[in-house]
Design a protein around this motif. Structure first.
Motif, PDB file in Angstrom:
ATOM      1  N   GLY A 294       0.836  -1.199   0.000  1.00  0.00           N
ATOM      2  CA  GLY A 294       0.000   0.000   0.000  1.00  0.00           C
ATOM      3  C   GLY A 294       0.870   1.248   0.000  1.00  0.00           C
ATOM      4  N   ARG A 295       0.213   2.384   0.105  1.00  0.00           N
ATOM      5  CA  ARG A 295       0.923   3.665   0.154  1.00  0.00           C
ATOM      6  C   ARG A 295       0.698   4.286   1.520  1.00  0.00           C
ATOM      7  N   ALA A 296       1.748   4.843   2.070  1.00  0.00           N
ATOM      8  CA  ALA A 296       1.674   5.460   3.395  1.00  0.00           C
ATOM      9  C   ALA A 296       0.630   6.571   3.392  1.00  0.00           C
ATOM     10  N   MET A 297      -0.212   6.595   4.425  1.00  0.00           N
ATOM     11  CA  MET A 297      -1.236   7.619   4.518  1.00  0.00           C
ATOM     12  C   MET A 297      -0.921   8.626   5.616  1.00  0.00           C
ATOM     13  N   SER A 298      -0.675   8.141   6.832  1.00  0.00           N
ATOM     14  CA  SER A 298      -0.369   9.044   7.937  1.00  0.00           C
ATOM     15  C   SER A 298       0.399   8.301   9.020  1.00  0.00           C
ATOM     16  N   THR A 299       0.980   9.067   9.908  1.00  0.00           N
ATOM     17  CA  THR A 299       1.714   8.483  11.025  1.00  0.00           C
ATOM     18  C   THR A 299       1.015   8.844  12.330  1.00  0.00           C
ATOM     19  N   ILE A 300       1.195   7.990  13.320  1.00  0.00           N
ATOM     20  CA  ILE A 300       0.705   8.232  14.668  1.00  0.00           C
ATOM     21  C   ILE A 300       1.914   8.132  15.579  1.00  0.00           C
ATOM     22  N   GLY A 301       2.273   9.228  16.176  1.00  0.00           N
ATOM     23  CA  GLY A 301       3.475   9.245  16.996  1.00  0.00           C
ATOM     24  C   GLY A 301       4.711   9.102  16.125  1.00  0.00           C
ATOM     25  N   GLU A 302       5.731   8.464  16.674  1.00  0.00           N
ATOM     26  CA  GLU A 302       6.982   8.302  15.933  1.00  0.00           C
ATOM     27  C   GLU A 302       7.139   6.915  15.331  1.00  0.00           C
ATOM     28  N   ARG A 303       6.334   5.935  15.764  1.00  0.00           N
ATOM     29  CA  ARG A 303       6.585   4.566  15.319  1.00  0.00           C
ATOM     30  C   ARG A 303       5.401   3.857  14.678  1.00  0.00           C
ATOM     31  N   MET A 304       4.258   4.516  14.504  1.00  0.00           N
ATOM     32  CA  MET A 304       3.082   3.862  13.936  1.00  0.00           C
ATOM     33  C   MET A 304       2.722   4.510  12.609  1.00  0.00           C
ATOM     34  N   LEU A 305       2.450   3.677  11.606  1.00  0.00           N
ATOM     35  CA  LEU A 305       2.102   4.134  10.269  1.00  0.00           C
ATOM     36  C   LEU A 305       0.765   3.517   9.872  1.00  0.00           C
ATOM     37  N   ILE A 306      -0.127   4.318   9.303  1.00  0.00           N
ATOM     38  CA  ILE A 306      -1.420   3.834   8.818  1.00  0.00           C
ATOM     39  C   ILE A 306      -1.359   3.769   7.298  1.00  0.00           C
ATOM     40  N   ILE A 307      -1.748   2.607   6.762  1.00  0.00           N
ATOM     41  CA  ILE A 307      -1.662   2.364   5.319  1.00  0.00           C
ATOM     42  C   ILE A 307      -2.982   1.796   4.814  1.00  0.00           C
ATOM     43  N   PRO A 308      -3.631   2.425   3.813  1.00  0.00           N
ATOM     44  CA  PRO A 308      -4.756   1.769   3.145  1.00  0.00           C
ATOM     45  C   PRO A 308      -4.168   0.689   2.242  1.00  0.00           C
ATOM     46  N   CYS A 309      -4.619  -0.548   2.410  1.00  0.00           N
ATOM     47  CA  CYS A 309      -3.993  -1.640   1.664  1.00  0.00           C
ATOM     48  C   CYS A 309      -4.925  -2.226   0.610  1.00  0.00           C
ATOM     49  N   ASN A 310      -4.353  -3.022  -0.242  1.00  0.00           N
ATOM     50  CA  ASN A 310      -5.062  -3.675  -1.322  1.00  0.00           C
ATOM     51  C   ASN A 310      -5.801  -4.891  -0.766  1.00  0.00           C
ATOM     52  N   ALA A 311      -7.124  -4.879  -0.854  1.00  0.00           N
ATOM     53  CA  ALA A 311      -7.924  -5.964  -0.299  1.00  0.00           C
ATOM     54  C   ALA A 311      -7.713  -7.279  -1.042  1.00  0.00           C
ATOM     55  N   ALA A 312      -7.339  -7.210  -2.306  1.00  0.00           N
ATOM     56  CA  ALA A 312      -7.136  -8.421  -3.093  1.00  0.00           C
ATOM     57  C   ALA A 312      -5.943  -9.225  -2.598  1.00  0.00           C
ATOM     58  N   GLN A 313      -4.948  -8.561  -2.039  1.00  0.00           N
ATOM     59  CA  GLN A 313      -3.766  -9.267  -1.557  1.00  0.00           C
ATOM     60  C   GLN A 313      -3.901  -9.680  -0.103  1.00  0.00           C
TER      61      GLN A 313
END
Length: 74
Positions: free
Chosen positions: A5-24
């Motif tokens: 997926g592509r990086a969307m946003s970060t939470i704090g310094e160590r957490m990343l939120i990514i919208p991912c491909n449902a097919a995979q």
């Protein structure tokens, strides 16, 4: 190398939120890599809509990924 997926946003310094491909459909606790194939973290949680799920990725170090950058799964 599968695009997770592509990086969307970060939470704090160590957490990343990514919208991912449902097919995979990524697995919990699987590792993710950057474009240079360096392991950067692991998937902790999948949440959201079934068609476009989101993944919470815990980075091993400080998260330095810019928004819209590709993240890959192993």
């Amino acid at each position: 190398m599968n695009v997770f997926g592509r990086a969307m946003s970060t939470i704090g310094e160590r957490m990343l939120i990514i919208p991912c491909n449902a097919a995979q459909h990524p697995q919990h606790y699987s590792e993710v890599t950057d474009r240079k194939m360096n392991t950067v973290g692991k998937i902790l949680h999948l949440f959201g809509n079934v068609k476009i799920p989101y993944a919470a990725v815990l980075y091993w170090g400080k998260c330095t990924v810019l928004p819209k950058k590709k993240i890959f799964s192993t």
